[in-house]
Design a protein around this motif. Structure first.
Motif, mmCIF file in Angstrom:
data_model
loop_
_atom_site.group_PDB
_atom_site.id
_atom_site.type_symbol
_atom_site.label_atom_id
_atom_site.label_comp_id
_atom_site.label_asym_id
_atom_site.label_seq_id
_atom_site.Cartn_x
_atom_site.Cartn_y
_atom_site.Cartn_z
ATOM 1 N N THR A 356 0.797 -1.236 0.000
ATOM 2 C CA THR A 356 0.000 0.000 0.000
ATOM 3 C C THR A 356 0.824 1.278 0.000
ATOM 4 O O THR A 356 0.346 2.313 -0.452
ATOM 5 C CB THR A 356 -0.918 0.024 1.234
ATOM 6 N N ASN A 357 2.052 1.224 0.513
ATOM 7 C CA ASN A 357 2.838 2.446 0.699
ATOM 8 C C ASN A 357 3.770 2.701 -0.485
ATOM 9 O O ASN A 357 4.347 1.762 -1.043
ATOM 10 C CB ASN A 357 3.676 2.365 1.975
ATOM 11 N N TYR A 358 3.938 3.966 -0.831
ATOM 12 C CA TYR A 358 4.974 4.327 -1.797
ATOM 13 C C TYR A 358 5.938 5.345 -1.185
ATOM 14 O O TYR A 358 6.624 6.071 -1.892
ATOM 15 C CB TYR A 358 4.387 4.839 -3.117
ATOM 16 N N GLY A 359 5.996 5.349 0.145
ATOM 17 C CA GLY A 359 6.943 6.185 0.866
ATOM 18 C C GLY A 359 7.219 5.605 2.234
ATOM 19 O O GLY A 359 6.378 4.902 2.806
ATOM 20 N N ALA A 360 8.403 5.880 2.776
ATOM 21 C CA ALA A 360 8.778 5.413 4.108
ATOM 22 C C ALA A 360 8.386 6.451 5.148
ATOM 23 O O ALA A 360 8.354 7.651 4.883
ATOM 24 C CB ALA A 360 10.280 5.159 4.172
ATOM 25 N N LYS A 361 8.094 5.980 6.354
ATOM 26 C CA LYS A 361 7.766 6.871 7.466
ATOM 27 C C LYS A 361 9.044 7.391 8.109
ATOM 28 O O LYS A 361 10.017 6.648 8.266
ATOM 29 C CB LYS A 361 6.961 6.123 8.529
ATOM 30 N N LEU A 362 9.023 8.649 8.489
ATOM 31 C CA LEU A 362 10.113 9.166 9.305
ATOM 32 C C LEU A 362 9.574 10.235 10.245
ATOM 33 O O LEU A 362 8.658 10.983 9.903
ATOM 34 C CB LEU A 362 11.255 9.729 8.462
ATOM 35 N N PHE A 363 10.140 10.242 11.443
ATOM 36 C CA PHE A 363 9.813 11.252 12.444
ATOM 37 C C PHE A 363 10.860 12.359 12.353
ATOM 38 O O PHE A 363 12.063 12.076 12.297
ATOM 39 C CB PHE A 363 9.807 10.644 13.841
ATOM 40 N N VAL A 364 10.398 13.598 12.333
ATOM 41 C CA VAL A 364 11.302 14.737 12.196
ATOM 42 C C VAL A 364 11.078 15.699 13.366
ATOM 43 O O VAL A 364 9.936 16.031 13.681
ATOM 44 C CB VAL A 364 11.055 15.491 10.870
ATOM 45 N N LYS A 365 12.157 16.110 13.990
ATOM 46 C CA LYS A 365 12.072 17.151 15.015
ATOM 47 C C LYS A 365 12.972 18.304 14.589
ATOM 48 O O LYS A 365 14.197 18.192 14.595
ATOM 49 C CB LYS A 365 12.487 16.625 16.383
ATOM 50 N N MET A 366 12.334 19.417 14.195
ATOM 51 C CA MET A 366 13.094 20.593 13.798
ATOM 52 C C MET A 366 13.555 21.377 15.023
ATOM 53 O O MET A 366 14.698 21.787 15.118
ATOM 54 C CB MET A 366 12.242 21.484 12.891
ATOM 55 N N ASP A 367 12.630 21.607 15.946
ATOM 56 C CA ASP A 367 12.942 22.294 17.202
ATOM 57 C C ASP A 367 11.859 21.894 18.202
ATOM 58 O O ASP A 367 11.015 21.037 17.914
ATOM 59 C CB ASP A 367 13.017 23.812 17.019
ATOM 60 N N ARG A 368 11.836 22.527 19.357
ATOM 61 C CA ARG A 368 10.897 22.119 20.402
ATOM 62 C C ARG A 368 9.439 22.353 20.006
ATOM 63 O O ARG A 368 8.524 21.769 20.580
ATOM 64 C CB ARG A 368 11.202 22.862 21.703
ATOM 65 N N TYR A 369 9.192 23.211 19.018
ATOM 66 C CA TYR A 369 7.825 23.533 18.615
ATOM 67 C C TYR A 369 7.385 22.823 17.338
ATOM 68 O O TYR A 369 6.200 22.805 17.030
ATOM 69 C CB TYR A 369 7.679 25.050 18.415
ATOM 70 N N HIS A 370 8.327 22.271 16.597
ATOM 71 C CA HIS A 370 7.977 21.704 15.297
ATOM 72 C C HIS A 370 8.469 20.268 15.183
ATOM 73 O O HIS A 370 9.660 20.011 14.959
ATOM 74 C CB HIS A 370 8.565 22.556 14.159
ATOM 75 N N LYS A 371 7.531 19.353 15.384
ATOM 76 C CA LYS A 371 7.758 17.924 15.189
ATOM 77 C C LYS A 371 6.744 17.452 14.154
ATOM 78 O O LYS A 371 5.593 17.899 14.168
ATOM 79 C CB LYS A 371 7.580 17.141 16.491
#
Length: 446
Positions: A356-371
């Protein structure tokens, strides 16, 4: 469960003192005493956060797509129901975004950008107890799906682009000299009678006849939305799945255009889709040719930057758990074992998202306010990767270089292109739902 409200009598009210028996139960009292709140900070799963890749170039041309759905139900028998779907495609110039205030963007500037750069598509589906002269709901919705994808848009702005993009994908027209027929699918007319699954269409055809029953079939039938319908009833999932398809075709339409007329432009583009890069259930027939396209494009030296952002769901909830202690400017790419155990909490075998997927999942944390939870197409050659690394994520360095420029401070973890696309596509519960209800009720619906 209480008795429900009718047109003549009120609903049965729940007991106001029924909770006393629960509270007094010795078993319940003992269980409550044994329950403990886990110390999440001391019991977080092991995660391998890595620095956000650097060294990429900022992408200058950004496209985003989003969709919205609103179901209108009449409260009295026979409980008629309609579903309205709206999807939007937004084109944004990097320099125009840079001029916007990330905290308080001028609403007139936003309106001007959206008016000049947005395309939208809208359609409606009868779900139950709505008659269409000479047609069952089953066949009416099939035709609505086909003709909606052929939508010309306001002032011919769409020019039937979504259907052309669907054909471009499923017939793999991005390949030179492609003569691929449509992948076999279940005929909506005779599948349940013959139990066979080999209806198809010749290369580049929009409609034709089933080779078994000789009834008319559409290229859009390959999506399998007819599996969620019977003769005079359709689930809301038909409209939801159609929205997912429309969002996908919207974001791939500029890719198709540039691939056909100027492939070098694709190297400067970032394509952003609201939601995961996946297509559930029967829609997964579209996921395979998409993965094939990314593979072929990379082999031709054209890497295409695309991301999907998940703003709710299991992965989003999991990020709230693990993101607080994560270092800033970092990413974590979960593998299949981690997803099954820590996100889905399942002991299931098999590879998550392989069909079903055509992309991988990734968690991103830019800074304390933007995840944020992002999806990025993967693979050294575009194929599905069970345990991806940053090296597998197509154009991750360019994406990482562009993200800081398109972040919005109006919402936590928000990306301005998606925020703006949502502004075009949104059908809020109020006042949109009320307006649509009045519109539907005033139409010739019997």
């Amino acid at each position: 469960m209480p008795y429900q409200k009718s047109t003549r009598l009120p609903a049965e009210r729940a007991s106001k003192i029924g909770h006393l028996d629960v509270i007094k139960s010795p078993l319940v009292q003992q269980l409550i005493q044994d329950f403990n709140d886990p110390e999440y900070e001391d019991d977080l799963p092991t995660t391998d956060w890595q620095p956000l890749p650097t060294g990429g170039k900022e992408l200058k041309l950004i496209f985003s797509s989003d969709g919205s759905i609103q179901e209108i139900e009449w409260p009295n028998p026979p409980y008629k129901a309609l579903a309205f779907v709206k999807t939007a495609l937004l084109k944004l110039d990097y320099y125009a975004i840079a001029k916007l205030d990330k905290d308080n963007p001028n609403p007139f500037a936003l309106k001007d950008l959206m008016e000049k750069s947005a395309l939208f598509h809208a359609t409606a589906f009868p779900l139950r107890n709505v008659s269409i002269t000479g047609k069952s709901i089953f066949n009416a919705i099939r035709e609505i799906i086909f003709h909606s994808l052929k939508d010309q848009g306001k002032d011919d702005s769409l020019e039937g682009a979504m259907l052309e993009t669907l054909k471009w994908l499923v017939y793999e027209k991005w390949k030179p000299n492609s003569n691929k027929k449509l992948d076999d699918f279940g005929c909506p007319h005779c599948l349940h009678e013959t139990k066979q699954n080999h209806a198809t269409l010749p290369f580049d055809q929009e409609r034709g006849q089933c080779p078994n029953c000789h009834e008319e079939i559409f290229v859009s039938d390959v999506l399998g939305l007819h599996y969620s319908m019977v003769e005079d009833y359709a689930k809301k999932e038909v409209a939801t799945d159609y929205m997912s398809v429309a969002e996908t075709l919207m974001i791939f339409t500029p890719i198709r255009y540039f691939w056909t007329y100027d492939r070098e432009v694709l190297k400067e583009c970032l394509f952003i889709k609201d939601g995961p890069l996946s297509l559930r259930a029967t829609l997964s027939k579209l996921a395979a040719p998409i993965r094939n396209f990314f593979k072929y494009a990379k082999e031709q030296g054209i890497e295409i930057a695309m991301i999907g952002q998940e703003k709710s769901g299991l992965f989003f909830d999991h990020l709230q758990l693990i993101g607080k202690s994560a270092p800033e400017h970092s990413i974590f790419i979960p593998n299949n074992d981690y997803i099954r155990k820590e996100v889905q909490h399942m002991n299931a075998e098999g590879t998550y998202g392989i069909h079903t997927n055509y992309g991988a999942k990734l968690f991103v944390k830019m800074d304390r306010y933007h995840k944020m939870v992002l999806n990025i197409p993967t693979g050294e050659k575009g194929e599905f990767v069970e345990s991806p690394s940053a090296e597998h994520l197509i154009k991750i360095k360019d994406i990482a270089a562009t993200l800081p420029k398109i972040i919005s401070n109006r919402f936590e973890g928000a990306l301005l292109p998606i925020e703006m696309a949502n502004g075009v596509a949104s059908l809020s519960t109020y006042p949109s739902a009320k307006a649509l209800e009045l519109f539907a009720d005033g139409g010739k619906i019997t």
